[in-house]
Design a protein around this motif. Structure first.
Motif, mmCIF file in Angstrom:
data_model
loop_
_atom_site.group_PDB
_atom_site.id
_atom_site.type_symbol
_atom_site.label_atom_id
_atom_site.label_comp_id
_atom_site.label_asym_id
_atom_site.label_seq_id
_atom_site.Cartn_x
_atom_site.Cartn_y
_atom_site.Cartn_z
ATOM 1 N N PHE A 35 6.509 3.823 -2.452
ATOM 2 C CA PHE A 35 6.011 3.803 -3.823
ATOM 3 C C PHE A 35 6.861 2.881 -4.698
ATOM 4 N N ALA A 36 8.170 3.001 -4.566
ATOM 5 C CA ALA A 36 9.062 2.138 -5.350
ATOM 6 C C ALA A 36 8.843 0.668 -5.014
ATOM 7 N N ARG A 37 8.642 0.375 -3.748
ATOM 8 C CA ARG A 37 8.446 -1.011 -3.324
ATOM 9 C C ARG A 37 7.147 -1.583 -3.874
ATOM 10 N N ASP A 38 6.045 -0.864 -3.674
ATOM 11 C CA ASP A 38 4.723 -1.412 -3.946
ATOM 12 C C ASP A 38 4.325 -1.371 -5.416
ATOM 13 N N LYS A 58 2.180 13.844 2.119
ATOM 14 C CA LYS A 58 3.374 13.716 1.287
ATOM 15 C C LYS A 58 3.600 12.267 0.878
ATOM 16 N N LEU A 59 3.991 12.093 -0.337
ATOM 17 C CA LEU A 59 4.219 10.759 -0.880
ATOM 18 C C LEU A 59 5.565 10.209 -0.423
ATOM 19 N N ASP A 60 5.566 8.986 0.077
ATOM 20 C CA ASP A 60 6.791 8.309 0.482
ATOM 21 C C ASP A 60 7.362 7.588 -0.737
ATOM 22 N N MET A 110 0.846 -1.194 0.000
ATOM 23 C CA MET A 110 0.000 0.000 0.000
ATOM 24 C C MET A 110 0.880 1.242 0.000
ATOM 25 N N LEU A 111 0.609 2.138 -0.884
ATOM 26 C CA LEU A 111 1.341 3.392 -0.953
ATOM 27 C C LEU A 111 1.085 4.205 0.296
ATOM 28 N N THR A 112 2.137 4.765 0.855
ATOM 29 C CA THR A 112 2.013 5.568 2.056
ATOM 30 C C THR A 112 2.000 7.034 1.699
ATOM 31 N N PHE A 113 0.947 7.744 2.092
ATOM 32 C CA PHE A 113 0.958 9.198 2.060
ATOM 33 C C PHE A 113 1.272 9.652 3.467
ATOM 34 N N ARG A 114 2.397 10.332 3.637
ATOM 35 C CA ARG A 114 2.885 10.673 4.958
ATOM 36 C C ARG A 114 2.342 12.025 5.375
ATOM 37 N N ALA A 115 1.772 12.077 6.550
ATOM 38 C CA ALA A 115 1.293 13.338 7.084
ATOM 39 C C ALA A 115 2.263 13.903 8.113
ATOM 40 N N ASP A 116 3.248 13.088 8.531
ATOM 41 C CA ASP A 116 4.214 13.540 9.520
ATOM 42 C C ASP A 116 5.394 14.187 8.822
ATOM 43 N N ALA A 117 6.111 15.038 9.533
ATOM 44 C CA ALA A 117 7.267 15.731 8.964
ATOM 45 C C ALA A 117 8.539 14.995 9.313
ATOM 46 N N GLU A 118 9.352 14.728 8.294
ATOM 47 C CA GLU A 118 10.640 14.111 8.527
ATOM 48 C C GLU A 118 11.669 15.191 8.808
ATOM 49 N N ARG A 119 12.633 14.847 9.644
ATOM 50 C CA ARG A 119 13.635 15.832 10.049
ATOM 51 C C ARG A 119 15.000 15.423 9.522
ATOM 52 N N VAL A 120 15.154 15.404 8.231
ATOM 53 C CA VAL A 120 16.415 14.948 7.662
ATOM 54 C C VAL A 120 16.989 15.956 6.672
#
Length: 390
Positions: free
Chosen positions: A378-381, A372-374, A1-11
């Motif tokens: 996406f590449a995996r699924d 936000k699209l992960d 399942m494609l993940t749409f991320r609502a959390d903010a990454e800190r990288v």
């Protein structure tokens, strides 16, 4: 399942490149000229947008219209060993996002999947944001081959010694490699520092005078300032504006016309990390060039060795991602994936051992909103799992 991320990454790349008209400094996940390249430039550019590009790091991201559509040989997914149901599932997930605009997949050099969303089409050219950093990396490889740069150890002080602090300041040891790998050691907060820099009369000098918090080469820290300096170094070394060099040495032979290359500084140096406008088919062609070792129609545009070096992990970003020479790198299903990654969901995936290239684009006009699209999910699924025959 494609993940749409609502959390903010800190990288580092988790910061949002907002349009020039917005000055709010909140953090979100990063996922998607001076002269126009062509005569008869594209609909959608206007004097106001050009004026903004002259004084701001970022633009309002208009949608331009490309008069010509880049040609591709086509094949059905099954013909090139892809599962159309997996691709359809990926398209369905993207279509659910109001900002998604395109999803293309190329296998074995043939365009096997092409979907547009919410009224978009192949003629539309959009800001690819930081995906253009990977294009800049290709230009550096070309310049090294042509002896216009001495190598990745080429000192920034060589063209800009007059702008750097005086010796023995460690900023004088900055090299092209530090710019390529985001390891300058300079203090930079993406989507904040830019708005201070753009008020200065000399952006390159202002960036090079940022506080040095680490010795160059020690620590990854994402910075569009680094690629702006790299663009300026390229221009000083080649004697041509970055967009001119790109057109002559890479894009024209590739059959690609950039519709706009915005964001140039008071000294006229082109942006090296954002504000390049391309269509999805043009992005796919750039990805395919790298997938086939830098050769296009019998001509070696980018040195094959440079592509190998660009895709070698040089900095560990987190447990999933590494960084090469202006490419993001990760592994999925036992396969290396190289990713050109731009704000809002501008993606060029290259999976070399599967001979697969994919492009995802979104609309960032006025800023990007929504989950936000992960790209790893996406590449995996929908890419690696779509391959049913090698």
């Amino acid at each position: 399942m494609l993940t749409f991320r609502a959390d903010a990454e800190r990288v580092g790349i988790g910061v949002m490149q907002r349009p020039a008209t917005m000055k709010v400094f909140s953090l979100v996940v990063l996922v998607t000229g001076l002269t126009l390249f062509c005569t008869g430039c594209r609909a959608g550019s206007d004097a106001g947008a050009q004026e903004r590009s002259r004084r701001s790091f970022y633009e309002s991201n208009p949608v331009l219209t490309d008069r010509a559509v880049v040609a591709w040989s086509t094949a059905s997914p099954s013909k090139v060993g892809l599962d159309p149901k997996k691709l359809e599932a990926g398209a369905k997930q993207l279509a659910a996002h109001p900002r998604a605009r395109a999803f293309l997949v190329v296998r074995s050099g043939s365009l096997a999947w092409e979907r547009y969303f919410h009224g978009a089409g192949p003629h539309e050219s959009r800001n690819v944001h930081s995906a253009s950093k990977s294009l800049l990396g290709a230009l550096v490889g070309i310049a090294i081959k042509e002896d216009e740069l001495t190598g990745v150890d080429h000192l920034v002080a060589k063209p800009f010694g007059d702008l750097l602090p005086t010796a023995p300041d460690r900023r004088r040891t900055l090299t092209v490699e530090h710019l390529l790998t985001m390891t300058t050691g300079l203090s930079w907060r993406e989507d904040v520092t830019e708005y201070r820099i753009e008020r200065r009369s000399n952006w390159v000098r202002a960036i090079l005078h940022l506080r040095s918090v680490h010795p160059p080469g020690r620590k990854f820290h994402y910075s569009t300032g680094a690629t702006h300096v790299l663009s300026a170094v390229l221009t000083r070394s080649t004697g041509e504006a970055t967009h001119v060099y790109a057109r002559k040495r890479l894009l024209e032979p590739l059959g690609v016309t950039v519709d706009r290359w915005g964001c140039h500084d008071p000294q006229g140096y082109d942006s090296g990390g954002c504000n390049v406008y391309l269509t999805p088919r043009e992005l796919a062609r750039f990805g395919q060039l790298f997938a086939q070792g830098g050769k296009w129609e019998g001509r070696q545009l980018v040195p094959a060795k440079w592509i190998e070096e660009s895709w070698r992990a040089r900095q560990k970003v987190d447990r999933r991602r590494s960084y090469g020479y202006l490419w993001w790198l990760f592994r999925e299903g036992g396969h290396q994936v190289a990713l050109a990654w731009g704000y809002g969901g501008q993606f060029v995936f290259v999976i070399p051992d599967l001979d697969l290239v994919a492009v995802v684009t979104t609309d960032t006009k006025g800023g990007f909103s929504g989950p936000k699209l992960d790209p790893i999910a996406f590449a995996r699924d929908f890419l690696v799992k779509a391959v049913v025959a090698k």
